[in-house]
Design an enzyme around this catalytic site. Structure first.
Site, PDB file in Angstrom:
ATOM      1  N   LYS A 282       0.855  -1.183   0.000  1.00  0.00           N
ATOM      2  CA  LYS A 282       0.000   0.000   0.000  1.00  0.00           C
ATOM      3  C   LYS A 282       0.898   1.241   0.000  1.00  0.00           C
ATOM      4  O   LYS A 282       1.848   1.321   0.777  1.00  0.00           O
ATOM      5  CB  LYS A 282      -0.898  -0.041   1.249  1.00  0.00           C
ATOM      6  N   GLU A 367     -19.749  -4.536  10.217  1.00  0.00           N
ATOM      7  CA  GLU A 367     -20.668  -3.708  11.003  1.00  0.00           C
ATOM      8  C   GLU A 367     -21.775  -4.530  11.652  1.00  0.00           C
ATOM      9  O   GLU A 367     -22.160  -4.269  12.795  1.00  0.00           O
ATOM     10  CB  GLU A 367     -21.280  -2.618  10.111  1.00  0.00           C
ATOM     11  N   ARG A 395     -25.659  -1.355   7.124  1.00  0.00           N
ATOM     12  CA  ARG A 395     -25.392  -2.795   7.119  1.00  0.00           C
ATOM     13  C   ARG A 395     -25.953  -3.491   8.355  1.00  0.00           C
ATOM     14  O   ARG A 395     -26.224  -4.679   8.331  1.00  0.00           O
ATOM     15  CB  ARG A 395     -23.877  -3.041   7.113  1.00  0.00           C
TER      16      ARG A 395
HETATM   17  C1  LIG Z   1     -19.186  -1.448   4.765  1.00  0.00           C
HETATM   18  C2  LIG Z   1     -17.981  -0.559   4.785  1.00  0.00           C
HETATM   19  N1  LIG Z   1     -17.368  -0.315   5.955  1.00  0.00           N
HETATM   20  C3  LIG Z   1     -16.283   0.502   5.984  1.00  0.00           C
HETATM   21  C4  LIG Z   1     -15.797   1.060   4.839  1.00  0.00           C
HETATM   22  C5  LIG Z   1     -14.633   2.046   4.891  1.00  0.00           C
HETATM   23  N2  LIG Z   1     -13.450   1.510   4.169  1.00  0.00           N
HETATM   24  C6  LIG Z   1     -13.161   1.919   2.931  1.00  0.00           C
HETATM   25  S1  LIG Z   1     -11.787   1.191   2.332  1.00  0.00           S
HETATM   26  C7  LIG Z   1     -11.561   0.341   3.750  1.00  0.00           C
HETATM   27  C8  LIG Z   1     -10.393  -0.566   3.883  1.00  0.00           C
HETATM   28  C9  LIG Z   1     -10.335  -1.547   2.773  1.00  0.00           C
HETATM   29  O1  LIG Z   1      -9.200  -2.328   2.889  1.00  0.00           O
HETATM   30  P1  LIG Z   1      -8.797  -3.254   1.687  1.00  0.00           P
HETATM   31  O2  LIG Z   1     -10.008  -3.920   1.146  1.00  0.00           O
HETATM   32  O3  LIG Z   1      -7.706  -4.145   2.149  1.00  0.00           O
HETATM   33  O4  LIG Z   1      -8.305  -2.254   0.578  1.00  0.00           O
HETATM   34  P2  LIG Z   1      -6.937  -1.403   0.529  1.00  0.00           P
HETATM   35  O5  LIG Z   1      -7.340   0.012   0.714  1.00  0.00           O
HETATM   36  O6  LIG Z   1      -6.029  -1.886   1.598  1.00  0.00           O
HETATM   37  O7  LIG Z   1      -6.409  -1.639  -0.815  1.00  0.00           O
HETATM   38  C10 LIG Z   1     -12.559   0.643   4.681  1.00  0.00           C
HETATM   39  C11 LIG Z   1     -12.631   0.083   6.035  1.00  0.00           C
HETATM   40  C12 LIG Z   1     -16.478   0.790   3.641  1.00  0.00           C
HETATM   41  N3  LIG Z   1     -16.119   1.334   2.490  1.00  0.00           N
HETATM   42  N4  LIG Z   1     -17.555  -0.028   3.645  1.00  0.00           N
END
Ligand SMILES: Cc1ncc(C[n+]2csc(CCOP(=O)(O)OP(=O)(O)O)c2C)c(N)n1
Length: 633
Positions: A282, A367, A395
Site C-alpha cells: 500500500k 458492522e 449494514r
Molecule cells: C461497509 C464498509 N465499511 C467501511 C468502509 C470504509 N473503508 C473503505 S476502504 C476500507 C479498507 C479496505 O481495505 P482493503 O479492502 O484491504 O483495501 P486497501 O485500501 O487496503 O487496498 C474501509 C474500512 C467501507 N467502504 N464499507
C-alpha cells in the site's frame, strides 16, 4: 512530461508497449496520481499499490466485454486513468466531477458501482450466473482487498462461489492493511501464506515430496488420499480456499507485472472459480505513504515533498469529541467498551484503543457483527459504544432492531459522518439514518448542536438505560466545553432563539447553525422567528413542538437528512395528528441520491445554507404574514 501515459487513452493502447515501457508507464502513473491527488485529495495509498496489477488486468481482460467488480472501488483510479478519463482527473471527487468510485454512467469499462465494502464477490457471481444463463461468454473478475475480505458478505459469497463452480476469478489484493492494520484470524492466516512459495510450484512439489518419504511415500500417494490432503495443509498456501472449492493461485508479487499477468492468464484458462492471491504494498512508490499507509489511505490536499496536508490547522472534530468523551468516561466507568469496524482513526477512537486496549475491539469491516457483539456485551453487563459511519450502519439495521432494541439493551451507537459527507458522494452520504432508526422501538435518536452537546449526549447515553444513537457530521465541532454542566434530559429540546412567532423553525443537529444564521438575517427584515434545537428525533419533544406550532404562522423543520423518514416528516405527521393545519416546509434532501461536492456546495444546491433558508422563509412568510395579520385583526 508523461511520455507513455500521454498516449494511453484506452486499454488497447497498452498493447503497444513492451514490458520495459509498461514499467516506465507504471512510474508515470504513480507520479500522475501523486500530482493530482495531492491537489484534489482522494484515496492515494490504495491506488499507488495497484498500478502494475491494474495494468496486468487490462492486458489480460478486454473490459469492453469482460467485467471487473472493484470492491469498495476506492482503488479504481488507475483503471479510470487508462480507460479514457485521464483528462477529467483534476475534477476527481469535486462537485459534479469525476467520481472517486466506479460509476457505470462514466464509462463502459465500469460494470458495477461500489463504495461500501465486501460486495464484489457477490456482484461478480451474480454477473457470472447471468452470463451462464444467457449463454454469453465473457470473463468476470472481482478485485477484493484483504481488508474487504474481512466483511461477512465476502464470506457468504465465497461460500456460494464454492458451490456454484462457475467461471469466476477473484483477485485478492493483499497489502496487509485495511485502512489501519488489518485484523482477524483470516488476516493472520494470509500473513502465513504470504511467506510461502507460489502454489503452482508447490502443487507438483507436494507430490514429489510425498514420493520421497522413504517406504511409505509411493504407496501413500496411491492409497492415502487423505494423508496427501493433510500434508497439503502444511505445504499449500491458500488451502482454505481450495477446500471450499476455489482453485488457489499465489502468492504472486503484485508489483511484478509479468508474473501477475502470467497468473491472471493461467487463472483465466482454469475452469471454475479461481482466487489469485496478489501481494502488493500500500502506498508503493511514495515514501510517506509506504511508511504510514493508514495516514495516506484517504487524503485531503497535501504537499508532495513533505507529505503534510496543505490545511494543517487541526481543529477539534466531532469525531475527536466523541473519542475524547469515551476516553474520559471510560476512566470512571469501567464497563464502557469501544467498538470499531475497521475505522479507529476515522471515528476518533484511536486514543481509546491505546489507553484501554483490553476494552477496545476492532472487528474488521463487519458492522453487522459489531452491533451484535455490542448486544452481547451489553446483556452481560458492559456498556458498549459502537462508533461507526452513518452510511455503514445501514449494514447493521437488523442487528440494531433484533439484537439491541428488542431487548432494550443499553448500547451507544455513535453515528459519525451523519449528513452530507462531501467528496465520497452518493455511496457515503449519511442521510438515511434517522429514517432507518426511528422506526425501531426503544431506540432513542439524538443529534448535538455543537461539541458541548455531543459530549453531554454521550454522557447521557450512559445513564439512559436504553439503546441510544447519536448522529453527528464530519468536520469541526464548534463550541466544545468538556467542563460544561449541560444536562440532556430525555425527549427535551431547547429553544435557542425567541424573536417572535412569525415562524417557528425546528432544527435537528449541527445544521441548527445554518438556521440560527438565517433567523438573524430574517430578524433584520422584521420576520421574527423562534428557533428550536430539537436534540431528540426520538422521542420527539412533542409538547414544545405542538405549543410553538400553535403560536406560529408558519412552521419549518431542518435536518441534514433525507426528507422521507426524517425528523421533518415526523413533525408533519405529529402536527396532522393534533389537527394543527398550518403551512409546513421541511428543509431536507429530496428523494434522489445526492452527488459528491463539498458540504457547502451541497447545502447551497439544496437551499439548506443560511442564505437558502432565509430566502425560502422570506419568500413564503412575507406575503402570508401580511395576510394572516390582516385576517387576524
Ligand atoms: C461497509 C464498509 N465499511 C467501511 C468502509 C470504509 N473503508 C473503505 S476502504 C476500507 C479498507 C479496505 O481495505 P482493503 O479492502 O484491504 O483495501 P486497501 O485500501 O487496503 O487496498 C474501509 C474500512 C467501507 N467502504 N464499507
Amino acid at each position: 512530461m508523461y511520455k507513455y501515459l500521454k498516449d494511453i487513452n484506452s486499454p488497447k493502447d497498452l498493447k503497444k508497449l513492451n514490458v520495459r515501457e509498461i514499467e516506465r508507464l507504471s512510474s508515470e502513473i504513480r507520479s500522475f496520481l501523486l500530482e493530482n491527488i495531492s491537489k484534489t485529495g482522494g484515496h492515494l495509498a490504495s491506488n499507488l499499490g495497484v498500478v502494475e496489477l491494474t495494468l496486468a488486468m487490462h492486458s489480460v481482460y478486454d473490459t469492453e466485454v469482460d467485467k471487473i467488480v472493484w470492491d469498495v472501488g476506492h482503488q479504481s483510479y488507475v483503471h479510470k486513468l487508462i480507460t479514457g478519463r485521464k483528462e477529467e482527473f483534476e475534477t476527481l471527487r469535486q462537485y459534479k466531477g469525476l467520481s472517486g468510485f466506479p460509476k457505470r454512467g462514466e464509462s463502459i469499462h465500469d460494470h458495477f458501482e461500489t463504495g461500501h465494502s465486501s460486495t464484489s464477490i457477490s456482484a461478480a457471481l451474480g454477473i457470472a450466473t447471468a452470463r451462464d444463463l444467457t449463454g454469453e461468454n465473457y470473463q468476470v473478475t472481482a478485485v477484493i482487498g484483504d481488508g474487504a475480505l474481512s466483511g461477512g458478505m465476502a464470506f457468504e459469497a465465497l461460500n456460494h462461489v464454492g458451490q456454484m463452480k462457475t467461471n469466476i476469478n477473484i483477485i485478492l489484493n493483499d497489502n496487509e492493511m485495511s485502512i489501519s492494520e488489518n485484523t482477524g484470524g483470516l488476516s493472520q492466516y494470509l500473513g502465513k501464506v504470504r511467506t510461502m512459495p507460489m502454489y503452482s510450484k508447490v502443487k507438483g512439489d507436494v507430490e514429489a515430496l510425498i514420493n520421497h518419504i522413504p517406504a511409505v511415500g509411493k504407496s501413500m500417494i496411491k492409497t492415502a488420499g487423505k494423508a496427501k490432503d493433510s500434508i497439503k495443509y502444511f505445504f499449500v498456501p491458500g488451502v482454505v480456499f481450495e477446500e471450499i472449492g476455489i482453485t488457489y493461485i499465489g502468492p504472486i508479487d503484485g508489483h511484478d507485472y509479468l508474473k501477475t499477468q502470467e497468473a491472471l492468464q493461467r487463472a483465466k484458462s482454469i475452469k471454475g472459480p479461481v482466487i489469485i492471491h496478489v501481494l502488493t504494498k500500500k502506498g508503493k512508490g511514495y515514501v510517506h505513504a509506504e511508511e504510514r499507509p493508514e495516514k495516506y489511505h484517504g487524503v485531503s490536499s497535501f504537499d508532495i515533498s513533505t507529505g503534510k496536508p496543505l490545511d494543517s490547522s487541526k481543529k477539534l472534530s466531532f469525531s475527536d469529541v466523541a473519542g475524547k468523551t469515551l476516553v474520559e468516561s471510560a476512566k470512571e466507568n469501567t464497563q464502557i467498551t469501544a467498538i470499531t469496524a475497521a475505522m479507529p482513526d476515522g471515528t476518533g477512537v484511536t486514543e481509546f484503543s491505546e489507553k484501554y486496549p483490553e476494552r477496545f475491539f476492532d472487528v474488521g469491516i463487519a458492522e453487522q457483527h459489531a452491533v451484535t457483539l455490542a448486544a452481547g456485551q451489553s446483556v452481560a453487563g458492559l456498556h458498549p459504544c459502537f462508533a461507526v459511519y452513518s452510511t455503514f450502519l445501514q449494514r447493521g439495521f437488523d442487528q440494531v432492531l433484533h439484537d439491541v432494541a428488542l431487548q432494550n439493551l443499553p448500547v451507544t451507537l455513535l453515528l459519525d459522518r451523519a449528513g452530507i459527507v462531501g467528496a465520497d458522494g452518493e455511496t457515503h452520504q449519511g442521510i438515511y439514518d434517522i429514517a432507518y432508526l426511528s422506526l425501531i422501538p426503544n431506540l432513542q435518536i439524538l443529534s448535538p448542536e455543537n461539541g458541548t452537546e455531543l459530549h453531554a449526549m454521550i454522557k447521557y447515553s450512559f445513564e439512559a438505560n436504553a439503546p441510544v444513537a447519536i448522529r453527528y457530521p464530519k468536520g469541526d465541532a464548534w463550541e466544545c466545553d468538556f467542563n460544561s454542566d449541560l444536562k440532556i434530559i430525555k425527549g427535551q429540546s431547547s429553544v435557542t432563539k425567541k424573536h417572535g412567532n412569525d415562524v417557528v423553525i425546528f432544527a435537528f443537529g449541527p445544521i441548527h447553525k445554518n438556521a440560527e444564521e438565517a433567523v438573524e438575517k430574517l430578524h433584520q427584515q422584521n420576520i421574527n422567528a423562534t428557533l428550536v434545537n430539537l436534540r431528540f428525533a426520538k422521542p420527539l419533544d412533542e409538547k414544545t413542538i405542538l405549543d410553538l406550532s400553535k403560536k406560529a404562522s408558519r412552521i419549518y423543520t431542518i435536518e441534514d437528512h433525507a426528507l422521507i423518514g426524517g425528523v421533518g416528516s415526523q413533525i408533519s405527521h405529529l402536527l396532522g395528528k393534533h389537527q394543527i393545519y398550518k403551512p409546513v416546509h421541511n428543509f431536507a434532501y429530496p428523494d434522489h441520491f445526492i452527488h459528491q461536492g463539498s458540504v457547502k456546495e451541497i447545502y447551497k444546491e439544496y437551499g439548506m445554507d443560511a442564505e437558502g433558508i432565509a430566502k425560502k422563509i422570506q419568500e413564503e412568510a412575507l406575503p402570508r404574514l401580511r395576510n394572516v395579520k390582516f385576517l387576524g385583526k
